[in-house]
Write a protein that holds these residues in place. Sequence first.
Motif, mmCIF file in Angstrom:
data_model
loop_
_atom_site.group_PDB
_atom_site.id
_atom_site.type_symbol
_atom_site.label_atom_id
_atom_site.label_comp_id
_atom_site.label_asym_id
_atom_site.label_seq_id
_atom_site.Cartn_x
_atom_site.Cartn_y
_atom_site.Cartn_z
ATOM 1 N N GLN A 56 0.819 -1.209 0.000
ATOM 2 C CA GLN A 56 0.000 0.000 0.000
ATOM 3 C C GLN A 56 0.851 1.257 0.000
ATOM 4 O OE1 GLN A 56 -3.296 0.140 -0.428
ATOM 5 N NE2 GLN A 56 -3.317 -2.085 -0.577
ATOM 6 N N SER A 59 2.244 1.757 -3.463
ATOM 7 C CA SER A 59 1.207 2.114 -4.443
ATOM 8 C C SER A 59 0.801 3.577 -4.334
ATOM 9 C CB SER A 59 -0.021 1.216 -4.267
ATOM 10 O OG SER A 59 -0.646 1.450 -3.024
ATOM 11 N N ARG A 63 1.007 5.522 -7.763
ATOM 12 C CA ARG A 63 -0.287 5.932 -8.321
ATOM 13 C C ARG A 63 -0.214 7.355 -8.863
ATOM 14 N NH1 ARG A 63 -4.830 5.293 -4.100
ATOM 15 N NH2 ARG A 63 -4.005 3.163 -4.204
ATOM 16 N N LYS A 69 -1.035 -0.931 -10.031
ATOM 17 C CA LYS A 69 -0.741 -1.363 -8.674
ATOM 18 C C LYS A 69 0.158 -2.587 -8.635
ATOM 19 C CE LYS A 69 -3.083 -2.441 -4.322
ATOM 20 N NZ LYS A 69 -4.391 -2.711 -3.674
ATOM 21 N N ALA A 72 3.714 -1.929 -7.675
ATOM 22 C CA ALA A 72 3.939 -1.737 -6.237
ATOM 23 C C ALA A 72 3.996 -3.071 -5.518
ATOM 24 C CB ALA A 72 2.833 -0.863 -5.654
ATOM 25 N N GLU A 73 3.134 -3.997 -5.891
ATOM 26 C CA GLU A 73 3.111 -5.296 -5.223
ATOM 27 C C GLU A 73 4.379 -6.097 -5.507
ATOM 28 O OE1 GLU A 73 -0.506 -6.641 -6.907
ATOM 29 O OE2 GLU A 73 -1.763 -5.846 -5.304
ATOM 30 N N ARG A 189 -6.673 -2.204 -17.279
ATOM 31 C CA ARG A 189 -6.634 -1.039 -16.395
ATOM 32 C C ARG A 189 -5.918 0.131 -17.054
ATOM 33 N NH1 ARG A 189 -7.909 0.545 -11.733
ATOM 34 N NH2 ARG A 189 -8.824 -1.466 -11.249
ATOM 35 N N THR A 327 -7.527 -9.168 -4.027
ATOM 36 C CA THR A 327 -6.622 -8.071 -4.372
ATOM 37 C C THR A 327 -5.850 -7.555 -3.163
ATOM 38 O OG1 THR A 327 -8.142 -7.411 -6.125
ATOM 39 C CG2 THR A 327 -6.494 -5.803 -5.450
ATOM 40 N N ASP A 542 -10.092 0.884 -7.868
ATOM 41 C CA ASP A 542 -9.024 -0.106 -7.983
ATOM 42 C C ASP A 542 -9.564 -1.515 -8.172
ATOM 43 O OD1 ASP A 542 -7.088 1.798 -7.671
ATOM 44 O OD2 ASP A 542 -6.979 1.598 -5.501
#
Length: 877
Positions: A56, A59, A63, A69, A72-73, A189, A327, A542
């Motif tokens: 998080q 992200s 973002r 995203k 970021a993961e 996306r 997610t 998201d």
Amino acid sequence: MPAFSGANIRLFKGLGKREATGEGGLLTGVDPSAFTTSDPLRLWIIQVAVIIMMAQLLSLGLRRIKQPKVIAEVLGGILLGPTAFGRIPGFTEHIFPAVSLPYLSLVANIGLCLFLFLVGLEIDASVIKRNARLSVVVSLAGIALPFGLGAALSVPLYRHFIDPSVHFTYFMLFTGVAYSITAFPVLCRILTELKLLDTNVGIIVLSAGVGNDVVGWTLLALSVALVNAGSGLTALWILLICVAFTIFLLWPVKRVMLWLARKTGSTDNGPTMFYMTTVMILLWACAFFTDIVGVNAIFGAFLAGIIVPREGGLAITLTEKLEDMVTIVFLPLYFTISGLNTDLGLLNNGITWAFTIAIACLSFSGKFGGCTIAARLSGFSWREASTIGSLMSCKGLVELIVLNVGLEAGILSQRVFSMFVLEALTLTFLTTPLVTALYPPERRVRVGNFGAARAAAKGGESGDPDDQASFTEDRPWRHRFTVVLDTLDHIPGVMALTQLILPPSASPSGVTSILSTTDSGFGGLKKPDVSVDALRLIELSDRTSAVMKSSVADTLIHTDPLLGIFRMFGELNGLPVSTSLSVVPYDDLAYSVADHAKRHASQLVLLPWLPPTAHPNNTEAELGTITPRIAKADHNPFEAFFGSASKADKSASAIHSQFVRGVFAESNTDVALFIDTGDRTGAGGSQHIFFPFFGGPDDRLALEFVVQLCLNPRMTATVLRISKRDVEAGDMERPSLVHLNSKADVLPTLGAREHGHTVTSTIGFPDTVYGQPTTQTRLQSETADSVTWSKYASPTSENGGASSPLRSALSRIEFSDLSTPVPLRAAIQRASRIRETHKRLLVVSGRSRRLATENHHAELKALFEEHRSLQARRVLW
């Protein structure tokens, strides 16, 4: 042995050595991060918390530069692995000890199966059918050339980095598949966030991405089958069994699932509990079968998603029920497992970095070159073709899944795995900026041709004499409207105002309708039909379901309940209604409305607002109390007029107010904001309008709109021109506001922008900022006020003959002048008097103070400090 089964075996071996559970816990001095097979949950919770927080936090920053995203993961997983945090002494031993990884891997694989099920739900075969020829050409070119380049690169890679015990054929297959794959979920996306789904490029990329995804997963399944088979004959049997199982699912099982969905009412009202249970059983049954025959369990989950019916938005509803947990929790766990296997520290010499750069360059060249050439040969321009190639080169999480399967199967070494992970991250990161540079908004070609509307938006070159005659300075009748539909609560108010703008079917004396009149009141030309375009706005969040809605917007537009209700309203009233649906991020909602109105040549945008309901148990809240200090602290000018009763309502109202302010700032089309108070007293029959005219371009627009509304014989109006004069001795006594308990049905607030004036809106400021007027602009505005007022308040023969619709409309309007030192109080008092005789009161007001003759800020502030009531707000605005 497939990875999913292996994780289960390792897990249950660990469970065979269970220890006695400690009773004291933290109070006895036990380390909560210490792993025990008797209580693995404690460490698992710590691991999940660390993983989610890391994803998080990353992200939030990514973002801002419009990166998906998934980056970021993946980065979070890499940082938590041996590349970064793993180098901290004791971090890996306490947070990710080796004995705890089977438990983490089990949950991650469960989440991966659920994610592949969601990917299957996203794939819609109808998208390929609608653009079959072009999409097949681009898709095949985007697979063949990258696969060939990957196979060629696998030769030196195998010699330098792969153990000779691994069959070269297997390694070559995995390399080719990793090169040829396209990340369809991430691609969806990116297309949505860049607003490309309604362009020719977006449609082709979406169709080609679906085909590429299906072929890529098929190739991966074949590769896994060959690796697990051990011999060619066994691999052939595995392949034949998988083909037969796929046919069985796609034909009889899919038909049964559709029949069951209709039987249980799931296609109409969303999946029932029984149907949801059936789908979950089918998901895990398919995963179990493909796992035991020698193919990874994720392929069974993927097939289960494909056979779920799409009818009635059932696939989207199923996605909404599952996506949050997948997610937020499961996918980050899977990427952390990948990160723990990724050690960028292994890229520690020149030859390794040379191969890493070669992997990235060849991967991009294969996808970009193949898809670009195929698109150019299909008739696209070089700019569009290169954009298609850039989008198809997006890798994302799908390639990471391929790489993890290869690593777990022993085909890839950790060093090669890390090299490919870096390549996947690089290409995914480059996709958005590259597409933005190659295909800016002004170069985009949208699907369809709006013809006359587009020409009208560019300057009225449509060639339609009716349009040109009906919308001029002398005859400012608006007949093309854009209505914004946001929530179901807005529908009654939208219908109420739309009903008002409809001209009557026939006049009271039985003469011809003004829709078809050729009276001199309209310059001897036919009055054009009123048409309304209903724009349904859906926020792109998201969630995967929001992306699915955007990709199937052309079919969702026929099933959306709000659009369906408004279409029926149009049919009942003989009103031509066209519908549009837009799924965009919240920050782009206002731009989407302004752009839509411009492209459709709308003459007025109608925005809805439903004021927050007062809290019944709070006296102050019931009155709608709000202080100017609070309004200023929230940076929300609308709250000063339509403040909410509770914190939750206030928050919702504040969010909506920012959207409204954005539309006012972005739109070059006239905008009307109407507030439905929910009071239906005296519904039906005549309607009366009260309009206080203070001056300025917005008030002139409002006056023209009032006159247009009074073309309807059921409408009457009181127009009061108010001017401010100096205070005299007899004026010190202020008018009473005891009659402010009256409520209006609908309160439209009109905002217009004239050419040559700049209007900007800044979210951080408490109000809209206007350019400083000069003496010349003020004189011009005052002159325009007088001309507009004289044209309607004192009509001459130039306004039309005695039988003209304009003359008939003006006869139903009472014009009067008032000079007072307290104009706002005088307007409130007059409105309260009118309310005593007219139960259905419609209050109209110009939005801004721009170029108005007097400034009433001090009086407005004094009114709020004195009364602070919801009723005052409704009259004042």
